[in-house]
Design a protein around this motif. Structure first.
Motif, PDB file in Angstrom:
ATOM      1  N   ALA A   1      28.369  -6.662  55.586  1.00  0.00           N
ATOM      2  CA  ALA A   1      27.148  -5.870  55.406  1.00  0.00           C
ATOM      3  C   ALA A   1      25.928  -6.625  55.905  1.00  0.00           C
ATOM      4  O   ALA A   1      25.034  -6.048  56.542  1.00  0.00           O
ATOM      5  CB  ALA A   1      26.975  -5.485  53.933  1.00  0.00           C
ATOM      6  N   ASN A   2      25.868  -7.922  55.636  1.00  0.00           N
ATOM      7  CA  ASN A   2      24.743  -8.743  56.099  1.00  0.00           C
ATOM      8  C   ASN A   2      24.734  -8.860  57.619  1.00  0.00           C
ATOM      9  O   ASN A   2      23.674  -8.817  58.248  1.00  0.00           O
ATOM     10  CB  ASN A   2      24.807 -10.128  55.459  1.00  0.00           C
ATOM     11  CG  ASN A   2      24.159 -10.177  54.092  1.00  0.00           C
ATOM     12  OD1 ASN A   2      23.018 -10.596  53.955  1.00  0.00           O
ATOM     13  ND2 ASN A   2      24.881  -9.748  53.071  1.00  0.00           N
ATOM     14  N   VAL A   3      25.906  -9.016  58.209  1.00  0.00           N
ATOM     15  CA  VAL A   3      26.014  -9.079  59.674  1.00  0.00           C
ATOM     16  C   VAL A   3      25.594  -7.751  60.291  1.00  0.00           C
ATOM     17  O   VAL A   3      24.845  -7.712  61.278  1.00  0.00           O
ATOM     18  CB  VAL A   3      27.462  -9.446  60.084  1.00  0.00           C
ATOM     19  CG1 VAL A   3      27.717  -9.122  61.551  1.00  0.00           C
ATOM     20  CG2 VAL A   3      27.725 -10.919  59.808  1.00  0.00           C
ATOM     21  N   HIS A   4      26.061  -6.655  59.724  1.00  0.00           N
ATOM     22  CA  HIS A   4      25.699  -5.313  60.190  1.00  0.00           C
ATOM     23  C   HIS A   4      24.178  -5.138  60.180  1.00  0.00           C
ATOM     24  O   HIS A   4      23.583  -4.673  61.156  1.00  0.00           O
ATOM     25  CB  HIS A   4      26.371  -4.274  59.292  1.00  0.00           C
ATOM     26  CG  HIS A   4      26.070  -2.855  59.635  1.00  0.00           C
ATOM     27  ND1 HIS A   4      26.980  -2.015  60.250  1.00  0.00           N
ATOM     28  CD2 HIS A   4      24.952  -2.093  59.438  1.00  0.00           C
ATOM     29  CE1 HIS A   4      26.433  -0.826  60.414  1.00  0.00           C
ATOM     30  NE2 HIS A   4      25.208  -0.847  59.929  1.00  0.00           N
ATOM     31  N   SER A   5      23.553  -5.530  59.064  1.00  0.00           N
ATOM     32  CA  SER A   5      22.099  -5.387  58.944  1.00  0.00           C
ATOM     33  C   SER A   5      21.354  -6.290  59.924  1.00  0.00           C
ATOM     34  O   SER A   5      20.325  -5.895  60.482  1.00  0.00           O
ATOM     35  CB  SER A   5      21.657  -5.712  57.513  1.00  0.00           C
ATOM     36  OG  SER A   5      22.141  -4.751  56.605  1.00  0.00           O
ATOM     37  N   LEU A   6      21.870  -7.499  60.141  1.00  0.00           N
ATOM     38  CA  LEU A   6      21.235  -8.414  61.085  1.00  0.00           C
ATOM     39  C   LEU A   6      21.202  -7.815  62.480  1.00  0.00           C
ATOM     40  O   LEU A   6      20.157  -7.822  63.153  1.00  0.00           O
ATOM     41  CB  LEU A   6      21.990  -9.755  61.107  1.00  0.00           C
ATOM     42  CG  LEU A   6      21.551 -10.754  62.185  1.00  0.00           C
ATOM     43  CD1 LEU A   6      20.083 -11.144  62.009  1.00  0.00           C
ATOM     44  CD2 LEU A   6      22.451 -11.992  62.169  1.00  0.00           C
ATOM     45  N   VAL A   7      22.325  -7.278  62.919  1.00  0.00           N
ATOM     46  CA  VAL A   7      22.404  -6.699  64.266  1.00  0.00           C
ATOM     47  C   VAL A   7      21.473  -5.499  64.404  1.00  0.00           C
ATOM     48  O   VAL A   7      20.735  -5.378  65.388  1.00  0.00           O
ATOM     49  CB  VAL A   7      23.860  -6.289  64.592  1.00  0.00           C
ATOM     50  CG1 VAL A   7      23.919  -5.471  65.878  1.00  0.00           C
ATOM     51  CG2 VAL A   7      24.740  -7.537  64.715  1.00  0.00           C
ATOM     52  N   THR A   8      21.478  -4.607  63.409  1.00  0.00           N
ATOM     53  CA  THR A   8      20.609  -3.423  63.505  1.00  0.00           C
ATOM     54  C   THR A   8      19.132  -3.810  63.446  1.00  0.00           C
ATOM     55  O   THR A   8      18.297  -3.186  64.101  1.00  0.00           O
ATOM     56  CB  THR A   8      20.942  -2.416  62.386  1.00  0.00           C
ATOM     57  OG1 THR A   8      20.883  -3.064  61.114  1.00  0.00           O
ATOM     58  CG2 THR A   8      22.350  -1.838  62.576  1.00  0.00           C
ATOM     59  N   ASP A   9      18.803  -4.842  62.677  1.00  0.00           N
ATOM     60  CA  ASP A   9      17.411  -5.320  62.621  1.00  0.00           C
ATOM     61  C   ASP A   9      16.969  -5.911  63.960  1.00  0.00           C
ATOM     62  O   ASP A   9      15.828  -5.694  64.401  1.00  0.00           O
ATOM     63  CB  ASP A   9      17.251  -6.370  61.523  1.00  0.00           C
ATOM     64  CG  ASP A   9      17.286  -5.782  60.124  1.00  0.00           C
ATOM     65  OD1 ASP A   9      17.158  -4.544  60.005  1.00  0.00           O
ATOM     66  OD2 ASP A   9      17.448  -6.554  59.165  1.00  0.00           O
ATOM     67  N   ILE A  10      17.858  -6.655  64.595  1.00  0.00           N
ATOM     68  CA  ILE A  10      17.530  -7.246  65.901  1.00  0.00           C
ATOM     69  C   ILE A  10      17.277  -6.146  66.930  1.00  0.00           C
ATOM     70  O   ILE A  10      16.277  -6.176  67.666  1.00  0.00           O
ATOM     71  CB  ILE A  10      18.667  -8.174  66.383  1.00  0.00           C
ATOM     72  CG1 ILE A  10      18.736  -9.432  65.501  1.00  0.00           C
ATOM     73  CG2 ILE A  10      18.458  -8.577  67.847  1.00  0.00           C
ATOM     74  CD1 ILE A  10      19.959 -10.295  65.757  1.00  0.00           C
ATOM     75  N   LEU A  11      18.153  -5.166  66.963  1.00  0.00           N
ATOM     76  CA  LEU A  11      18.015  -4.082  67.945  1.00  0.00           C
ATOM     77  C   LEU A  11      16.806  -3.202  67.656  1.00  0.00           C
ATOM     78  O   LEU A  11      16.245  -2.593  68.565  1.00  0.00           O
ATOM     79  CB  LEU A  11      19.297  -3.247  67.985  1.00  0.00           C
ATOM     80  CG  LEU A  11      20.534  -3.970  68.546  1.00  0.00           C
ATOM     81  CD1 LEU A  11      21.769  -3.081  68.457  1.00  0.00           C
ATOM     82  CD2 LEU A  11      20.299  -4.387  70.006  1.00  0.00           C
ATOM     83  N   ALA A  12      16.399  -3.143  66.383  1.00  0.00           N
ATOM     84  CA  ALA A  12      15.215  -2.360  66.020  1.00  0.00           C
ATOM     85  C   ALA A  12      13.939  -3.197  66.116  1.00  0.00           C
ATOM     86  O   ALA A  12      12.841  -2.692  65.875  1.00  0.00           O
ATOM     87  CB  ALA A  12      15.366  -1.821  64.599  1.00  0.00           C
ATOM     88  N   ASN A  13      14.109  -4.482  66.466  1.00  0.00           N
ATOM     89  CA  ASN A  13      12.975  -5.402  66.623  1.00  0.00           C
ATOM     90  C   ASN A  13      12.163  -5.532  65.331  1.00  0.00           C
ATOM     91  O   ASN A  13      10.929  -5.565  65.355  1.00  0.00           O
ATOM     92  CB  ASN A  13      12.072  -4.952  67.780  1.00  0.00           C
ATOM     93  CG  ASN A  13      11.196  -6.078  68.292  1.00  0.00           C
ATOM     94  OD1 ASN A  13      11.569  -7.253  68.209  1.00  0.00           O
ATOM     95  ND2 ASN A  13      10.026  -5.729  68.805  1.00  0.00           N
ATOM     96  N   THR A  14      12.871  -5.626  64.210  1.00  0.00           N
ATOM     97  CA  THR A  14      12.197  -5.736  62.914  1.00  0.00           C
ATOM     98  C   THR A  14      12.456  -7.087  62.248  1.00  0.00           C
ATOM     99  O   THR A  14      12.225  -7.238  61.045  1.00  0.00           O
ATOM    100  CB  THR A  14      12.652  -4.606  61.970  1.00  0.00           C
ATOM    101  OG1 THR A  14      14.080  -4.662  61.816  1.00  0.00           O
ATOM    102  CG2 THR A  14      12.249  -3.242  62.503  1.00  0.00           C
ATOM    103  N   ILE A  15      12.934  -8.061  63.011  1.00  0.00           N
ATOM    104  CA  ILE A  15      13.224  -9.375  62.465  1.00  0.00           C
ATOM    105  C   ILE A  15      12.724 -10.434  63.453  1.00  0.00           C
ATOM    106  O   ILE A  15      12.833 -10.264  64.667  1.00  0.00           O
ATOM    107  CB  ILE A  15      14.745  -9.529  62.195  1.00  0.00           C
ATOM    108  CG1 ILE A  15      15.041 -10.860  61.525  1.00  0.00           C
ATOM    109  CG2 ILE A  15      15.564  -9.351  63.459  1.00  0.00           C
ATOM    110  CD1 ILE A  15      16.488 -10.997  61.054  1.00  0.00           C
ATOM    111  N   SER A  16      12.178 -11.515  62.932  1.00  0.00           N
ATOM    112  CA  SER A  16      11.631 -12.562  63.794  1.00  0.00           C
ATOM    113  C   SER A  16      12.738 -13.421  64.408  1.00  0.00           C
ATOM    114  O   SER A  16      13.881 -13.428  63.924  1.00  0.00           O
ATOM    115  CB  SER A  16      10.682 -13.467  62.991  1.00  0.00           C
ATOM    116  OG  SER A  16      11.419 -14.260  62.072  1.00  0.00           O
ATOM    117  N   PHE A  17      12.387 -14.138  65.447  1.00  0.00           N
ATOM    118  CA  PHE A  17      13.352 -15.003  66.125  1.00  0.00           C
ATOM    119  C   PHE A  17      13.866 -16.088  65.177  1.00  0.00           C
ATOM    120  O   PHE A  17      15.069 -16.343  65.088  1.00  0.00           O
ATOM    121  CB  PHE A  17      12.714 -15.643  67.362  1.00  0.00           C
ATOM    122  CG  PHE A  17      13.669 -16.486  68.154  1.00  0.00           C
ATOM    123  CD1 PHE A  17      14.435 -15.924  69.164  1.00  0.00           C
ATOM    124  CD2 PHE A  17      13.800 -17.837  67.890  1.00  0.00           C
ATOM    125  CE1 PHE A  17      15.326 -16.701  69.889  1.00  0.00           C
ATOM    126  CE2 PHE A  17      14.687 -18.629  68.613  1.00  0.00           C
ATOM    127  CZ  PHE A  17      15.450 -18.057  69.619  1.00  0.00           C
TER     128      PHE A  17
END
Length: 304
Positions: free
Chosen positions: A13-29
């Motif tokens: 679930a955490n991996v899933h959320s990380l990927v979707t956040d990256i693609l949505a540009n809602t998480i910092s580098f």
């Protein structure tokens, strides 16, 4: 954030959320780099080729493997360059992830139509029905003991109890259920709708508690539940004219409309963030009872 305590469903679930956040540009580098370093090792240790994974989880697996190859997961350090390469590679999987989301929403809309027809048939057939809504889940402090295989096993056994219509499931005339998984929390849970003959069952709060305790017992104490039938919750719904649980009378259109609306919460096409992030082969995520059966009185014979 420590990730070593996370079990199989929570890691995915955490991996899933990380990927979707990256693609949505809602998480910092920097946050992406931190999460990669925390999640990569436990994710690789939990990989099971006999399970199915969501497209974001598969994108994570393919992208990371392309970068680090066969390096032992514990020896991998996600530095600036590796993280930058990972983010760039994820864009290759954007279409697959979007396609899965569209497919999920379409299937949910089909489930919703079937469930709406099913509930309308029941409310038209019986003068009064007792609607019970309860969420079956696991306690936070014990959820790390529950795998997706364990959840599937628990749900299969619980559905068998429902089908047998004994103890707290006696006089059951209809049912529906939907399996979901939270985002970062990753909690596996089931939204359950039980519809009883209103001439035989009246005490909805007591009945909901019986069902919930049955779940706790069947899961060996790992499970917990949330009931919508306490007085305060029902009063809030009633205050806004949206009470769709408890006793529902066929000759009260508002009650019937609210009951249908409450039932359809199980199948909302917009709830794609609640989809399962991993599942076992042939695992069902939604089901409902059958309206036209030989045992249902007052219906014309089923054509052969």
């Amino acid at each position: 954030m420590p990730y070593s305590h996370l079990n199989q469903p929570l890691v995915v679930a955490n991996v899933h959320s990380l990927v979707t956040d990256i693609l949505a540009n809602t998480i910092s580098f920097n946050e992406t780099m931190d999460k990669l370093n925390g999640l990569y090792d436990p994710f690789m240790n939990h990989i099971n080729t006999e399970l199915f994974y969501s497209q974001p989880a598969l994108a994570f697996l393919s992208s990371t493997q392309a970068i680090v190859g066969d390096t032992y997961p514990k020896n991998v350090i996600w530095d600036h360059d590796k993280t930058k390469c990972f983010i760039k590679m994820l864009s290759c999987y954007k279409n697959d992830i979007e396609r899965e989301r569209i497919t999920f929403s379409y299937q949910e809309s089909q489930n919703q139509k079937q469930l709406e027809d099913y509930v309308h048939n029941l409310t038209n057939h019986y003068s009064r029905l007792l609607f019970i809504r309860i969420d079956l889940k696991y306690a936070k402090e014990t959820s790390h003991h529950v795998s997706i295989e364990g959840f599937d096993c628990h749900m299969r056994k619980f559905r068998e109890l429902i089908s047998n219509k004994k103890t707290c499931f006696e006089y059951l005339q209809g049912n529906a259920w939907a399996l979901e998984q939270g985002g970062i929390e990753g909690g596996l849970h089931c939204h359950l709708l039980l519809i009883y003959d209103g001439s035989q069952k009246q005490r909805d709060r007591y009945l909901a508690r019986e069902v919930g305790e049955k779940w706790k017992m069947m899961t060996g104490g790992l499970g917990e539940y949330y009931s919508y039938h306490d007085a305060e919750t029902k009063q809030q719904y009633e205050q806004y004219g949206k009470l769709g649980i408890g006793m529902i009378h066929r000759d009260n259109p508002r009650e019937v409309e609210n009951a249908v609306t409450s039932a359809l919460y199980l199948t909302k096409p917009s709830k794609h963030e609640q989809q399962l992030k991993l599942w076992v082969p042939n695992m069902r995520t939604f089901g409902r009872g059958i309206y036209r059966t030989p045992k249902r009185r007052g219906l014309s014979p089923i054509a052969k």
